[in-house]
Design an enzyme around this catalytic site. Structure first.
Site, short mmCIF file in Angstrom:
data_model
loop_
_atom_site.label_atom_id
_atom_site.label_comp_id
_atom_site.label_asym_id
_atom_site.label_seq_id
_atom_site.Cartn_x
_atom_site.Cartn_y
_atom_site.Cartn_z
N GLU A 192 0.99 -1.21 -0.09
CA GLU A 192 -0.17 0.03 -0.01
C GLU A 192 0.88 1.18 -0.20
OE1 GLU A 192 -2.94 2.49 3.01
OE2 GLU A 192 -2.68 0.42 3.39
N ARG A 230 0.54 10.48 0.48
CA ARG A 230 0.97 11.52 1.46
C ARG A 230 2.19 12.23 0.94
NH1 ARG A 230 1.01 7.70 7.14
NH2 ARG A 230 -1.17 6.74 6.54
N LYS A 240 -10.98 -1.91 6.04
CA LYS A 240 -9.94 -1.34 6.92
C LYS A 240 -10.20 -1.14 8.38
CE LYS A 240 -5.96 2.02 7.02
NZ LYS A 240 -5.28 3.04 6.27
#
Length: 219
Positions: free
Chosen positions: A47, A51, A135
């Site tokens: 993943e 960011r 998640k």
């Protein structure tokens, strides 16, 4: 561990490996060797979080240049980001939370997705919409293993990838739960190893993470 993500949109990200590395790429030059070390260590699902300014290019590079990698995109917040990451080669999608707009975009992408939840109401709302894999974030802050264990009896159809504050010591406790398919974490990517481009150390830590199970030993 099943084979890297099959072509079917229904394929489960949760079954690729016990741990999904959560990766923040600051330097684009690190993307391919870092992902290569993770894959070599037995962690194919990676993943890459949105960011940093180079995140999209990192996803594109990993998808094109790292055989065996199943690269996904994390920290998705908008429908526009969903479109961008899928175009870049992301093969699964992860969000810290969800709205109807974001959920519709992820569902329409044609690739597996894990919308983020931290409350029972959010889980029930997703189940109502036909989403069963999620998640759980931020895992430790939101109640950890005790919270997920409490959800298992009333909501057995929901499966989770807990992420947030999980360590090699706590991961087996999560993996022991019947409603947990895998965990997300970044402990196999210590900052000093990445800064020093010590990919051998990253591979070794990935190999240890890939061997984790409910008992803390090889699966």
């Amino acid at each position: 561990m099943s084979s890297p993500l099959p072509s079917s949109p229904a394929a489960s990200v949760l079954d690729l490996a016990p741990v999904v590395p959560v990766v923040v790429v600051d330097d684009l030059a690190d993307a391919v060797p870092l992902a290569g070390a993770l894959v070599a260590g037995g962690l194919p699902a990676i993943e890459v979080t949105l960011r940093t300014p180079v995140a999209l290019d990192a996803i594109r590079a990993i998808a094109a240049e790292v055989p065996g990698a199943v690269v996904g995109a994390g920290t998705l917040l908008t429908a526009e980001q969903v479109t961008e990451v899928v175009a870049a080669g992301a093969r699964f999608l992860v969000s810290p939370g969800w709205t109807d707009t974001l959920l519709d975009a992820m569902r329409g992408s044609g690739v597996p997705f894990l919308p983020g939840v931290s409350t029972t109401s959010e889980v029930v709302a997703l189940l109502e919409r036909g989403v069963r894999e999620m998640k759980f974030f931020p895992a430790e802050a939101a109640g950890g293993t005790a919270y997920l264990k409490a959800l298992a009896a009333p909501l057995p159809q929901a499966r989770f990838c807990p992420t947030g504050g999980i360590t090699p010591a706590s991961a087996p406790q999560y993996l022991a739960l019947p409603n947990v398919g895998c965990v997300g974490g970044s402990w196999m990517l210590p900052k000093d190893a990445v800064a020093g481009r010590d990919w051998g150390r990253v591979e070794a830590l990935a190999r240890e993470a890939a061997a984790l199970s409910a008992g803390g030993t090889s699966r």
